[in-house]
Write an enzyme that holds these catalytic residues in place. Sequence first.
Site, PDB file in Angstrom:
ATOM      1  N   PHE A 145      -3.881   3.025  16.149  1.00 51.08           N
ATOM      2  CA  PHE A 145      -2.974   2.193  15.355  1.00 51.08           C
ATOM      3  C   PHE A 145      -3.705   1.172  14.493  1.00 51.08           C
ATOM      4  O   PHE A 145      -3.081   0.305  13.891  1.00 51.08           O
ATOM      5  CB  PHE A 145      -1.970   1.478  16.274  1.00 51.08           C
ATOM      6  CG  PHE A 145      -1.019   2.429  16.954  1.00 51.08           C
ATOM      7  CD1 PHE A 145       0.038   2.992  16.258  1.00 51.08           C
ATOM      8  CD2 PHE A 145      -1.194   2.790  18.280  1.00 51.08           C
ATOM      9  CE1 PHE A 145       0.914   3.889  16.870  1.00 51.08           C
ATOM     10  CE2 PHE A 145      -0.325   3.684  18.911  1.00 51.08           C
ATOM     11  CZ  PHE A 145       0.729   4.236  18.197  1.00 51.08           C
ATOM     12  N   GLU A 202      -6.983  -0.183   8.203  1.00 53.03           N
ATOM     13  CA  GLU A 202      -8.263  -0.410   7.529  1.00 53.03           C
ATOM     14  C   GLU A 202      -8.332  -1.852   7.027  1.00 53.03           C
ATOM     15  O   GLU A 202      -7.321  -2.440   6.679  1.00 53.03           O
ATOM     16  CB  GLU A 202      -8.415   0.579   6.377  1.00 53.03           C
ATOM     17  CG  GLU A 202      -8.633   1.982   6.894  1.00 53.03           C
ATOM     18  CD  GLU A 202      -8.758   3.003   5.775  1.00 53.03           C
ATOM     19  OE1 GLU A 202      -9.245   2.665   4.688  1.00 53.03           O
ATOM     20  OE2 GLU A 202      -8.346   4.147   6.010  1.00 53.03           O
ATOM     21  N   ALA A 208       5.768   5.165  13.965  1.00 50.66           N
ATOM     22  CA  ALA A 208       5.267   3.815  13.653  1.00 50.66           C
ATOM     23  C   ALA A 208       4.904   3.741  12.172  1.00 50.66           C
ATOM     24  O   ALA A 208       5.307   2.808  11.462  1.00 50.66           O
ATOM     25  CB  ALA A 208       4.046   3.490  14.517  1.00 50.66           C
ATOM     26  N   ARG A 224      14.510 -10.649  14.459  1.00 54.54           N
ATOM     27  CA  ARG A 224      14.728  -9.207  14.603  1.00 54.54           C
ATOM     28  C   ARG A 224      14.025  -8.439  13.488  1.00 54.54           C
ATOM     29  O   ARG A 224      13.642  -7.299  13.649  1.00 54.54           O
ATOM     30  CB  ARG A 224      16.229  -8.893  14.571  1.00 54.54           C
ATOM     31  CG  ARG A 224      16.967  -9.434  15.777  1.00 54.54           C
ATOM     32  CD  ARG A 224      18.445  -9.378  15.545  1.00 54.54           C
ATOM     33  NE  ARG A 224      18.827 -10.101  14.322  1.00 54.54           N
ATOM     34  CZ  ARG A 224      20.038 -10.099  13.792  1.00 54.54           C
ATOM     35  NH1 ARG A 224      20.994  -9.415  14.355  1.00 54.54           N
ATOM     36  NH2 ARG A 224      20.297 -10.794  12.693  1.00 54.54           N
ATOM     37  N   CYS A 269      -2.650   7.593   5.333  1.00 55.90           N
ATOM     38  CA  CYS A 269      -1.746   7.933   6.433  1.00 55.90           C
ATOM     39  C   CYS A 269      -0.259   7.938   6.111  1.00 55.90           C
ATOM     40  O   CYS A 269       0.453   8.860   6.504  1.00 55.90           O
ATOM     41  CB  CYS A 269      -1.988   6.961   7.579  1.00 55.90           C
ATOM     42  SG  CYS A 269      -3.697   6.966   8.074  1.00 55.90           S
ATOM     43  N   PHE A 270       0.224   6.881   5.442  1.00 61.18           N
ATOM     44  CA  PHE A 270       1.678   6.726   5.326  1.00 61.18           C
ATOM     45  C   PHE A 270       2.361   7.950   4.719  1.00 61.18           C
ATOM     46  O   PHE A 270       3.281   8.509   5.293  1.00 61.18           O
ATOM     47  CB  PHE A 270       2.019   5.474   4.507  1.00 61.18           C
ATOM     48  CG  PHE A 270       1.898   4.197   5.280  1.00 61.18           C
ATOM     49  CD1 PHE A 270       1.554   4.205   6.626  1.00 61.18           C
ATOM     50  CD2 PHE A 270       2.155   2.971   4.679  1.00 61.18           C
ATOM     51  CE1 PHE A 270       1.441   3.027   7.352  1.00 61.18           C
ATOM     52  CE2 PHE A 270       2.055   1.795   5.396  1.00 61.18           C
ATOM     53  CZ  PHE A 270       1.701   1.817   6.718  1.00 61.18           C
ATOM     54  N   PHE A 273      -6.914   0.899  -1.979  1.00 60.79           N
ATOM     55  CA  PHE A 273      -5.468   0.910  -1.687  1.00 60.79           C
ATOM     56  C   PHE A 273      -4.995  -0.392  -1.058  1.00 60.79           C
ATOM     57  O   PHE A 273      -3.808  -0.669  -0.999  1.00 60.79           O
ATOM     58  CB  PHE A 273      -5.077   2.131  -0.840  1.00 60.79           C
ATOM     59  CG  PHE A 273      -5.353   2.009   0.629  1.00 60.79           C
ATOM     60  CD1 PHE A 273      -6.607   2.277   1.150  1.00 60.79           C
ATOM     61  CD2 PHE A 273      -4.345   1.647   1.515  1.00 60.79           C
ATOM     62  CE1 PHE A 273      -6.859   2.180   2.512  1.00 60.79           C
ATOM     63  CE2 PHE A 273      -4.571   1.546   2.878  1.00 60.79           C
ATOM     64  CZ  PHE A 273      -5.839   1.800   3.377  1.00 60.79           C
ATOM     65  N   ARG A 282       0.451  -8.159  -6.928  1.00 60.70           N
ATOM     66  CA  ARG A 282       0.238  -8.564  -5.533  1.00 60.70           C
ATOM     67  C   ARG A 282       0.616 -10.021  -5.275  1.00 60.70           C
ATOM     68  O   ARG A 282       0.376 -10.545  -4.184  1.00 60.70           O
ATOM     69  CB  ARG A 282      -1.239  -8.372  -5.160  1.00 60.70           C
ATOM     70  CG  ARG A 282      -1.697  -6.924  -5.161  1.00 60.70           C
ATOM     71  CD  ARG A 282      -1.267  -6.201  -3.909  1.00 60.70           C
ATOM     72  NE  ARG A 282      -1.870  -4.883  -3.837  1.00 60.70           N
ATOM     73  CZ  ARG A 282      -1.756  -4.090  -2.777  1.00 60.70           C
ATOM     74  NH1 ARG A 282      -1.083  -4.465  -1.715  1.00 60.70           N
ATOM     75  NH2 ARG A 282      -2.294  -2.897  -2.778  1.00 60.70           N
TER      76      ARG A 282
END
Length: 454
Positions: A150, A153, A207, A244, A260-261, A322, A432
Amino acid sequence: MAVIADKCPDITITVVDINKERIDAWNEENLEKLPIFEPGLSEKIKKCRGQNLFFSSEIEKNIQCADMIFISVNTPTKKKGLGAGQASDLKWVEACARQVAEFATGYTIVVEKSTLPVKTAEVIKNILAASQTNLEKTNKSFDVLSNPEFLAEGTAIKDLEDPDRVLIGGENQNAIDILSNIYNNWVPRKKILHTNIWSSELAKLTANAFLAQRISSINSISALCEATGASVSEVSRAIGSDKRIGSKFLDSGPGFGGSCFKKDILNLVYLSNYFGLPEVAEFWEQVTILNNWHQHRISKLIVKKLFGTITEKKICILGFSFKANTNDTRESSAIVICKDLLEEGARLSIHDPKVSEKQISSDLGVEPIAKENYPANKENNYGGWEFHSDILTAAKGSDAVVVLTEWEEYSTIQWDLIAKSMRKPSWVFDSRSIVVKEKVLKAGLNLWRLGDGN
Ligand code: UGA
């Protein structure tokens, strides 16, 4: 593995790879030249390499003497055949399992560390089991565990040293305990979760899907903020204070990237369809559709603000990785946005503190403009790009500066200096929200900030 080596001096770890060049690079004397830039990693390598951490291309020999083997190969999205564009290509995992089956001796625990679609452990198990029936009187036996990673980077070492949880999926309690005991050298027991193997594999995909979904959610709202006069950072702060929802992972940006995503969501989409759940598949697919739309939205917006055309205009791109603190560019939004801008005929001047010119060239699929054509030899350079290691030089003569990665150094730019060398009217596009608004405006620059409708 470097962190395990550091935390468990009694365990000997050997990292093997078929790519000898890559292994040589990990054995490189000069720690600046390690193949991956990750804060804190070179210090760990320096401490452990040659002590209890080794890098080798002798695969067979190292499989033979291992008690535990982590399979950590890549699982890219399939390019052709069944499930093309969505399912993971497991050929490397399969190849590893076959090698392990062939060369392992005695009892070996095989841990799948690569992110894998649910039920891959079964493939590994079957291959390993076949090796036992093939060879009569074999002394081999295996247990397979799933232990998804999990870490993110840029914060990998911190994430490994102080994880929210360690997840171990498996059937054999003895094998689970052996792996748990390794982590327990530094991770408290209560953070080490045990599940069945399928829950563990699915938890990893879920996840990442949930995290990516948060980003698409907030990015969709950024567009609405711009249209209505709201501010996405104010909205994020307001919703994030609800326990929450939570405040992390709510920064609107140029779209999520990383290895990954997208891959994991596409896997989830494929699996949902495969198991006859098209509504579930469509639900998750929308997260990637929105991400893609959002990336193109930014490039279109830049063109629109620069009077509808960027042909012959010079645009300075700040950041190509990224995210900050990594030199990884896989699926970086910068690739999509830069390709769009090049397609429109802009000349790009790209800066990134860690990504190399060679990497950018490979990602864009275009060679940089030859240095002898600096400064702009316009005829030759429409739709071309150049690389600069200095921000001021990169921005010189440009019509716009576009911030795409949240590198710390972009938050302290001296905009008054940059403004002097830019062509007027000059723009700053901050995807950003890291530049200091007042400083940019004071320098006489026009500013667009993602999700800032003010
Ligand atoms: C992600 C997950 O966060 C890790 O938990 C997981 O282990 C890893 O994938 C993996 O599967 O290997 P990573 O891709 O390294 O980690 O990076 P993230 O920090 O998740 O960022 C992904 C993308 O989302 C980046 O482009 C980042 O800029 C973007 N992002 C992140 C935002 O736009 N806003 C945010 O608030 C957070």
